[in-house]
Structures are given as C-alpha cells and as structure tokens.
Design an enzyme around this catalytic site. Structure first.
Site, mmCIF file in Angstrom:
data_model
loop_
_atom_site.group_PDB
_atom_site.id
_atom_site.type_symbol
_atom_site.label_atom_id
_atom_site.label_comp_id
_atom_site.label_asym_id
_atom_site.label_seq_id
_atom_site.Cartn_x
_atom_site.Cartn_y
_atom_site.Cartn_z
ATOM 1 C CD GLU A 14 -2.984 -0.612 -0.095
ATOM 2 O OE1 GLU A 14 -3.027 -0.146 -1.252
ATOM 3 O OE2 GLU A 14 -3.446 -1.712 0.198
ATOM 4 C CG HIS A 15 -0.356 4.843 0.433
ATOM 5 N ND1 HIS A 15 -0.777 5.982 -0.220
ATOM 6 C CD2 HIS A 15 -1.434 4.377 1.094
ATOM 7 C CE1 HIS A 15 -2.062 6.195 0.072
ATOM 8 N NE2 HIS A 15 -2.482 5.230 0.851
ATOM 9 C CG ASP A 17 1.082 2.855 -6.591
ATOM 10 O OD1 ASP A 17 1.151 3.581 -5.578
ATOM 11 O OD2 ASP A 17 0.065 2.814 -7.322
ATOM 12 C CB SER A 140 -14.875 2.055 -8.648
ATOM 13 O OG SER A 140 -14.819 3.101 -7.714
ATOM 14 C CG ASP A 190 -5.601 1.492 -8.294
ATOM 15 O OD1 ASP A 190 -5.074 0.581 -7.641
ATOM 16 O OD2 ASP A 190 -6.056 2.523 -7.799
HETATM 17 P P1 NG1 Z 1 -7.422 3.327 -4.740
HETATM 18 O O1 NG1 Z 1 -7.753 3.783 -3.374
HETATM 19 O O2 NG1 Z 1 -7.828 1.933 -5.004
HETATM 20 O O3 NG1 Z 1 -7.941 4.265 -5.802
HETATM 21 C C1 NG1 Z 1 -4.956 4.467 -4.706
HETATM 22 C C2 NG1 Z 1 -4.099 4.737 -5.946
HETATM 23 C C3 NG1 Z 1 -3.046 3.613 -6.146
HETATM 24 C C4 NG1 Z 1 -2.240 3.377 -4.875
HETATM 25 C C5 NG1 Z 1 -3.214 3.182 -3.686
HETATM 26 C C6 NG1 Z 1 -2.496 3.069 -2.356
HETATM 27 C C7 NG1 Z 1 -5.245 5.912 -7.776
HETATM 28 C C8 NG1 Z 1 -6.040 5.754 -9.013
HETATM 29 N N1 NG1 Z 1 -4.922 4.786 -7.141
HETATM 30 O O4 NG1 Z 1 -5.778 3.332 -4.896
HETATM 31 O O5 NG1 Z 1 -2.203 3.952 -7.232
HETATM 32 O O6 NG1 Z 1 -1.315 4.402 -4.630
HETATM 33 O O7 NG1 Z 1 -4.131 4.288 -3.570
HETATM 34 O O8 NG1 Z 1 -1.712 1.924 -2.321
HETATM 35 O O9 NG1 Z 1 -4.921 7.013 -7.368
#
Ligand code: NG1
Length: 506
Positions: A14-15, A17, A140, A190
């Site tokens: 998590e966090h 990428d 989503s 994502d």
């Molecule tokens: P979510 O919360 O699923 O949209 C977001 C980021 C990912 C990643 C995660 C934390 C977007 C589209 N997605 O995911 O790239 O950083 O938070 O791991 O911003």
C-alpha cells in the site's frame, strides 16, 4: 459493444507504487461495464456532436459533453470539456479518459486518422454500470478510466474504419496519465492491474525501471475444505482520495518524495533536479555498493535501509520522533524541509510543490518524513516476502505446510495494516474495527486495501470459517447490523481473481 474495466484488490503493497516499488494486486471479479454505440447527432443545428453518458445507478445523473471538432479544439474553446478538479463528478473520470485519448491519438499522428474529427456528425452514447460502491478502495475510478479509454479508442478508430490496435503497456501508461487529470498524483498500480490481470492469479507489478507484470499464483485457492478465501468488507466510510488529497494522498506523495531526497543526501548519493523516488535511491545505493564489489539484491538493500533509517534521518538533522506516540517533538515545517533539501526555495517549490498540500491534518501538525519513509521501505520489503512465499508454492494448494504458508501471508497482511495505521496514518477507526473483528473471527490476516482513510478491508479466511466470519461481522460491525441480506452482500463478499479489461462485440 460492451467494454469491461476490472476493479482490483491488493494483497500487499500500500502506498508504494508512486515510490516505484513493486506491488502485489489482483483484479477481483466485480467490474465496471460500458455499453457503447453511435447515433446520428441530435445536435445537427449546433456546431458539434455530443458524448452522452448515462449511468444505471440513478445516483449518477446523465451528463453530456461535446466531441472535439479537431485536435486543436480542446478545453480552452469548450467549457463542457473542462474538468473542475475542485468539484469532481462521476463523469469527470470519463472526461479525463476522453481528453487523455485525444492527446494520445494526436501524438500518434493525427486526429483525422483517429476519427476524432466530428465531421461525421455522429453522437457517441455510453451506458455505464458498476456493482461496487464508489470510494470503496477497490479502484472503481481506475476501472472507469480504463474502460472509458478503451471505449474512446474503439469509437474513434471504428468511425475511421480502422481496427483498434494498442499494446497493453501503452494502454496502461495512457490510463495512468489520463487519471492524473482529475488532480491526484496517483501511482500506476490500479490501472496496471485492471488491464494486465489474468484470471485465477495475482500480479507482481514492478514499476522500476519501467512497468512490467509477472503473473504469480496465490496458494490455497482450492474450494471447499482445506482451501482459503479472500474476503472484502467495505467499511461504509467513503474513501475519497480527491476530497482528502491535500492532507491525504498528495501529501503522502510529497512526504515520500522529500524523504527520498533526504535519504539520498544522508548517504552521499547524487541528487538531481527532479524528484528522486525512493526506489531510485535504493538503486543508486545498490549501484554504489556494487562499484566496491558488494553485490546486494533489492531485498538485502532494503534490509540495510530499514535498519539504518532512523540513524540516517538523525544525521540530516530532522527532529527525532517520540517512539511511543510517533509524534515528533517539534513539528517539521516546510522551511525545515527546504533547508534540509539543500535546494533554493524556488527550486524546491518547482520540484516538490506542484500540488497543494496541507500538513495540518498530520498528527502534530508537521511533516512526518521519517514515518512515511519507514512505511514505504518496510512495505516494499513485505511485498517481496509475500511474492516469494507465493512463488515458492507456485499455486500448489496441497496440504503440506500450506497452513504455515498461509499464516505467514496473514501475518504480513497484519503487519501492513499496523504500518498503514501507525506510520503512514492512512487507516481510520472503522477499518481498525473491521480488521479487529476479522482477526477475532479467525482471519489469518486482515488489512485495508486501497488508499485508505475509509474504503475496504481484505481478509484471509479458511473456507470452513467463512460462514461464521460473515455472521460475526454482521453481528459486530455497527453499519452492517441493520442491513438486509442483499445490501450486506454488496459490501461483504468473498472474491476470486478476475481477468483484466476486455471488449465484447455484441
Ligand atoms: P485506490 O484507493 O484503489 O484508488 C490508490 C491509488 C493507487 C495506490 C493506492 C495506495 C489511484 C487511481 N490509485 O488506490 O495507485 O497508490 O491508492 O496503495 O490514485
């Protein structure tokens, strides 16, 4: 035509990428579907045809915006194409995909060839459906951007009688860039998972030096006794990265980027005039050690960083944090960071402060560089361990030592949740409650999935315990108590691993 973009859930990573470290997601079975078609323009008297959007969910009102007349005819000349990043609506993500596709096709050598010119006076009609609530941390938004991007590529090519041909890797980078148009400095996990996923397996997605994905089978997936289930439970707290971006997502991107710079200078590594990302700093270190004949793998280099991170930050002069509360005694201010970076204020602003950030929402009111950096390094290390445990079994779900492997995967998930809560501060009380109930109900591991600050959890549960697990969640988590069966099934469900985005001609 029907276009599907996959939602994803994450087992590990998590966090990290946006710091270019590898992550371990899988597409889930739920998706976002777009049915699309064309019709003679209803706007014959007007100067350009329209893109008409409808959503099955009545909460999302229909919306219309214009097709561009030519490649030079973009947002400047048409307010309906503008994305107001301060008041995002559901259609903003579709517009982001449209504008991204326009820019891409223009770069490819022409709007005429791409069918972007609206001389044909044809409206494009999109009907959108999604089964998972928005803001549930299951990406989503990315599934919508990916499916809308595919839709526009298809519509523009089909109006010029060409078959759509685009490499998956190009579609990944196009979707990542498009989604940034809504004002989030997101990483690429994502969109990569939504496009590259293969059924029945997870992906290890690496972003350094460029995006590549490895299909990795997760053990324990046999149904029935002896198998394991992955259960998603939405906290019913909307995780809105956009609303909370200044004190949340974009702030964390900033803190980890500055952390990378401070680490690099503490280690005497070259820094540059662009934001160095943490994975790049680790690589500079690996390369430096190799020049004095010390060969380090990424995992070994991370281990060295992790044991030294507090020490390294002390040498940069950052105020030490109180280990019991993780609140620095003195809040770190932006002035401290500019001074520590060694950059003139203007350069610092240009490199790091492209988006607005607000540290007042952090515990202590200042920047928490050390805690954020530690989370990223340790989480990246956990992903490598998770991947190794899965690779070692290569999908083998035989009973020998399976429980042991699954328990180790579960404890990595629990460690990740703890780090998201205490070091990265991206969990929330409701996620804390669900993960606590989940573990008490027998989950081997439970953690948030997605950006956090609400959204969903993912738990690893033995098949035989799933029924009791669902019952316990329903009994104990306040928002589930009053839900009927159908409503509950939308927010708590076991999921297999789905395949990536696709197109069906119907
Ligand atoms: P979510 O919360 O699923 O949209 C977001 C980021 C990912 C990643 C995660 C934390 C977007 C589209 N997605 O995911 O790239 O950083 O938070 O791991 O911003």
């Amino acid at each position: 035509m029907l276009i599907g973009g996959k939602l994803r859930s994450k087992y590990a990573g998590e966090h990290i990428d946006y710091a270019l470290f590898g992550v371990f997601p899988a597409a889930i079975e739920a998706d976002i579907l777009i049915a699309c078609g064309t019709s003679p323009s209803a706007n014959q008297g007007g100067d350009r045809p329209q893109i008409n959007l409808q959503n099955f969910n009545p909460k999302y009102l229909p919306s219309t915006f214009s097709r561009a007349r030519s490649s030079s005819d973009l947002v400047e000349s048409d307010p309906s194409l503008k994305i107001d990043t301060t008041h995002l609506k559901w259609e903003s993500y579709v517009k982001a995909a449209y504008l991204g596709t326009l820019a891409f096709l223009r770069g490819q050598g022409g709007d005429k060839e791409g069918g972007l010119e609206s001389g044909e006076k044809e409206d494009w009609n999109l009907l959108i459906d999604g089964r998972v609530p928005a803001g549930s941390g299951l990406s989503s938004s990315a599934a919508l951007v990916v499916s809308a991007t595919l839709t526009f590529l298809l519509l523009s090519r089909s109006s010029s009688k060409q078959h759509p041909q685009i490499a998956k890797s190009t579609l990944v980078s196009l979707s990542i860039e498009s989604e940034k148009r809504v004002g989030i400095n997101s990483g690429g996990m994502d969109q990569s998972a939504s496009i590259l996923a293969q059924g029945d397996a997870a992906l290890y997605i690496d972003f350094y030096p460029s995006v590549k994905a490895e299909v990795v089978r997760v053990p324990g997936s046999s149904s029935g006794k002896g198998g394991y289930a992955w259960v998603i439970a939405h906290s019913c707290v909307v995780s809105d990265k956009v609303v909370s971006r200044e004190g949340g997502y974009n702030l964390r991107v900033f803190e980890t980027r500055v952390g990378a710079r401070l680490l690099a200078s503490a280690l005497g590594l070259p820094t540059s005039d662009k934001p160095l990302l943490l994975r790049e700093v680790v690589q500079l270190y690996i390369d430096k050690e190799a020049s004095s004949s010390k060969k380090l793998t990424l995992a070994q280099a991370l281990d060295e960083f992790i044991t030294q991170v507090d020490l390294l930050f002390d040498t940069t002069g950052l105020p030490p944090s109180d280990p019991s509360t993780l609140i620095p005694k003195v809040p770190v201010t932006i002035e401290d960071l500019v001074r520590l970076s060694g950059l003139p204020q203007d350069n610092f602003t240009e490199i790091y402060l492209q988006s607005k950030i607000d540290p007042s929402r952090n515990k202590g009111g200042g920047f928490l560089i050390r805690e954020r950096t530690r989370h990223v390094l340790e989480e990246a290390r956990r992903v490598l361990e998770f991947r190794e445990l899965c690779r070692d079994r290569d999908g083998d779900s035989g009973s020998e030592n399976l429980k042991e492997t699954m328990e180790r995967l579960g404890s990595l998930m629990n460690a990740s949740q703890k780090s998201c809560d205490t070091l990265f501060d991206c969990s929330c009380p409701e996620i804390g409650q669900i993960t606590g109930i989940a573990r008490a109900a027998g989950a081997l591991g439970s953690r948030l999935t997605g950006a956090g600050w609400g959204g969903s959890t993912i738990s690893l549960v033995e098949n035989e315990k799933v029924k009791g697990f669902f019952e316990k969640l329903k009994e104990e988590y306040e928002p589930y108590k009053k839900m009927g069966e159908e409503e509950f099934a939308k927010v708590v469900f076991a999921t297999g691993m789905g395949a990536g985005a696709g197109i069906w001609v119907v």
